[in-house]
Write a protein that holds these residues in place. Structure first.
Motif, PDB file in Angstrom:
ATOM      1  N   THR A 121     -11.666  -3.219   1.266  1.00  0.00           N
ATOM      2  CA  THR A 121     -10.195  -4.135   1.351  1.00  0.00           C
ATOM      3  C   THR A 121      -9.930  -4.240  -0.609  1.00  0.00           C
ATOM      4  O   THR A 121      -9.398  -4.262  -1.643  1.00  0.00           O
TER       5      THR A 121
ATOM      6  N   ASP B 285      -8.493  -2.603  -4.311  1.00  0.00           N
ATOM      7  CA  ASP B 285      -7.172  -3.794  -4.957  1.00  0.00           C
ATOM      8  C   ASP B 285      -8.020  -3.724  -7.053  1.00  0.00           C
ATOM      9  O   ASP B 285      -7.648  -3.849  -7.444  1.00  0.00           O
TER      10      ASP B 285
ATOM     11  N   ILE C  41      -1.792 -12.492  -6.034  1.00  0.00           N
ATOM     12  CA  ILE C  41      -1.527 -11.699  -5.655  1.00  0.00           C
ATOM     13  C   ILE C  41      -0.988 -12.012  -4.330  1.00  0.00           C
ATOM     14  O   ILE C  41      -1.133 -13.675  -3.708  1.00  0.00           O
TER      15      ILE C  41
ATOM     16  N   ARG D 134      -1.712  -7.339  -0.240  1.00  0.00           N
ATOM     17  CA  ARG D 134      -2.629  -7.938  -0.346  1.00  0.00           C
ATOM     18  C   ARG D 134      -3.497  -6.353  -0.054  1.00  0.00           C
ATOM     19  O   ARG D 134      -4.362  -6.291  -0.502  1.00  0.00           O
ATOM     20  N   LYS D 135      -2.668  -5.452   0.430  1.00  0.00           N
ATOM     21  CA  LYS D 135      -3.458  -3.902   0.736  1.00  0.00           C
ATOM     22  C   LYS D 135      -3.255  -3.398  -0.426  1.00  0.00           C
ATOM     23  O   LYS D 135      -3.641  -2.553  -0.344  1.00  0.00           O
TER      24      LYS D 135
ATOM     25  N   LYS E 262      -3.007  -1.183  -3.413  1.00  0.00           N
ATOM     26  CA  LYS E 262      -4.000  -0.314  -4.440  1.00  0.00           C
ATOM     27  C   LYS E 262      -3.635  -0.959  -5.925  1.00  0.00           C
ATOM     28  O   LYS E 262      -2.543  -0.948  -6.134  1.00  0.00           O
ATOM     29  N   ASP E 263      -4.647  -1.861  -6.476  1.00  0.00           N
ATOM     30  CA  ASP E 263      -4.680  -1.686  -7.824  1.00  0.00           C
ATOM     31  C   ASP E 263      -5.632  -0.495  -8.557  1.00  0.00           C
ATOM     32  O   ASP E 263      -6.212  -0.914  -8.841  1.00  0.00           O
TER      33      ASP E 263
END
Length: 602
Positions: free
Chosen positions: A222, A226, A540, A545-546, A548-549
């Protein structure tokens, strides 16, 4: 006061299920305080207030604070660094040393004077719930951080809430606001197996409790998605991991390393480990530390160079066993860096005992040594032992510090080319902070857009605590398939060629595919030298939360675009240079023609 696991009827209104509201001991006085707090917060809609957070202690405490901040932010609360602007203060405490607890006491007094609602979290209330300083204060235990929103809500209503008892570990997939968006502090277990006579932490964190390997692997997947670039494994004793659930540290490390990107863009840092629990796994751990995506760095506290004192501390190892750990890792891991801890003036420490400690530090010249004076912690066996006079303790601490500062572990690095991973801004605001494979701190000048990337630097000078470097190349890693693999491309450790078209495994051990490294020259203008603080931008939410950064890709694309623009500009200049040459030749020939005609006519 009792732990809260039931609902107490009365006391100014009901609370959420499972939360018990503490009945005031001094009804009249506490009711006045509660009325004041209620009027203070009545004008605001619940969930919209502003929270000031302060964290003391270790990286595990920092991770707990990030989880609490994430839940509060997801619920709608605003986080601030201003004490005056905050509607409530939340203090996450540390019980390791007296100075930390004294700082907590000062902050609590300041909060009371400001008449702000207060929640105290962390090891102090968990290990010493009956402290006078905690009277009338809401508290949340170290394993109750997933219920911090409930505690804050009730505290803002004027209630005193206490949550301390918990039999299961908090989930790892809670929302989180990282202090540094590029660094994930990942707790792998809580508590420890030891029983050191001076330590108060076990009173708070309890016996060993390890997270399952699958849960930790899922969390790593995860955070990599991110955009995290460093993963710090954190616990009270990393080496003890898994002994309560039938696994061990090497099993976990190998599972986590398998999830790291093959391009070396995300690094793993193994946390502090005491000597007894890694002695049987030294070769396996050394193999992990050699991996190109794992920092060749380990924090192994020795605490004393005297076996007599180690026995009094109940550390469960000898100086010889500590030497075995250090010598083996240095022998098996190229560029291995080891940090250690020393306690000066432990009860019963003689001049001879201290001299043995000094000699140990002189022999190994560790790049990092955390030196502290002995602080008796209430409730520990060492607090009842005969103390060394305080003036002697201070003298020994100063002497050992002088010895430590007399050598420079980074001499000889000048002129070397190193790969670093840049993840932070230096306290001076003018440098960025990167680390080498051995986790040596390198300070470089560059724009904020360099955060989260890897670069090649030339070491220009060395200091006592860090080295300074000049960025010569920005590394942009692109993983490509074997079908597109060229004859020879760079491997992630930058020192080997990777693979040919037909090979299935890179020379460095990567099995998920070859990777091509583009090296871009990078220049820093004077206007770009001061980076911008990004920390306040990292909120965030639970629903994000999930997601993708892709910020690191954006940085890389910007740099590639910059290079392409430079190439286009260079091409145009080259074209103009050809035209200029042609014109000069034409003018020269015309002059020759005129001169020839002049002589012919005359």
């Amino acid at each position: 006061m009792e732990d809260i696991e039931d609902l107490l009827v009365g006391g100014g209104g009901g609370g959420p299920p499972g939360v018990r509201l503490v009945q005031p001991k001094h009804k009249k006085k506490n009711n006045n305080i509660q009325d004041s707090l209620k009027s203070y917060t009545a004008a605001k809609i619940p969930g919209t207030q502003t929270i000031y957070m302060r964290t003391f202690g270790c990286s595990h405490n920092q991770s707990d604070s990030e989880y609490m901040a994430g839940q509060l932010s997801a619920f709608g609360y605003n986080l601030t660094e201003s004490q005056d602007e905050a509607d409530l203060w939340l203090i996450n405490t540390c019980t390791v040393k007296s100075p930390s607890q004294s700082a907590m006491d000062t902050l609590i007094s300041k909060c009371r004077s400001a008449k702000k609602p207060l929640v105290v979290a962390g090891c102090v209330p968990q290990g010493s719930r009956d402290l006078k300083e905690l009277e009338g204060v809401s508290i949340v235990g170290v394993q109750q951080i997933d219920r911090v929103v409930e505690v804050v809500e009730e505290t803002l209503k004027g209630h005193e809430v206490r949550l301390l008892t918990r039999k299961t570990l908090p989930a790892l997939d809670l929302p989180k606001v990282r202090r540094n968006k590029f660094v994930e502090i990942l707790p792998i277990n809580v508590g420890c197996l030891g029983a050191c006579t001076y330590c108060k932490t076990k009173h708070a964190r309890g016996h060993l409790g390890s997270y399952a390997v699958d849960s930790l692997v899922g969390r790593v997947r995860t955070v990599i998605a991110d955009g995290v670039k460093e993963i710090w494994l954190s616990s009270e004793d990393t080496g003890a991991y898994g002994r309560d659930i039938g696994v061990n540290l090497p099993i976990l490390l190998n599972s986590l390393v398998a999830e790291l990107p093959s391009d070396g863009s995300t690094m793993l840092r193994i946390g502090m480990t005491n000597p007894p629990y890694i002695l049987e796994h030294l070769k396996e751990i050394a193999e992990v530390l050699r991996h190109p995506s794992v920092y060749s760095f380990l924090h192994v506290p020795v605490q004393s160079g005297s076996d007599t004192i180690l026995t009094a501390m109940n550390r469960e190892y000898t100086v010889g066993e500590f030497r075995t750990v250090v010598d083996t890792l240095i022998e098996l891991v190229p560029g291995m860096q080891i940090a250690t801890d020393i306690i000066c003036g432990f009860p019963g420490e003689t001049d001879e005992d201290f001299e043995q400690t000094v000699n140990l530090i002189k022999e190994y010249q560790f790049p990092q040594v955390h030196i502290s004076q002995f602080y008796p912690r209430p409730g520990t066996p060492a607090a009842r032992m005969k103390k060394v006079p305080s003036n002697v303790v201070k003298k020994r601490s100063r002497e050992l510090t002088t010895v430590f500062e007399s050598f420079n572990p980074y001499v000889g690095m000048e002129g070397k080319i190193e790969r670093i991973w840049i993840t932070d801004i230096a306290t001076d605001g003018n440098h960025l902070v990167g680390h080498t494979k051995g986790y040596i701190q390198v300070l470089v000048v560059g724009p904020e857009t360099m955060l989260g990337i890897s670069a090649m630097v030339k070491i220009t000078s060395v200091g006592r605590w860090s080295v300074f470097g000049e960025v010569i190349e920005i590394l942009t890693e692109n993983v490509i398939s074997h079908e597109n693999c060229v004859d020879k491309i760079s491997c992630s450790n930058l020192n080997e060629t990777c693979c040919s078209k037909d090979s299935e495994t890179c020379a460095c051990g990567l099995t998920s595919g070859c990777e091509q490294t583009e090296k871009n020259n990078f220049s820093v203008s004077k206007d770009d030298r001061k980076p911008v603080d990004y920390r306040s931008q990292n909120l965030i939410g639970w629903l994000l939360r999930k997601r993708k950064d892709n910020s690191h890709r954006k940085v890389e694309n910007e740099m590639v675009s910059e290079m392409e623009e430079k190439q286009r500009t260079s091409a145009k200049l080259h074209e103009w240079a050809l035209v200029d040459k042609a014109l000069l030749v034409g003018i020269f020939m015309s002059l020759l023609t005129i001169i020839a005609v002049f002589f012919i006519w005359n």
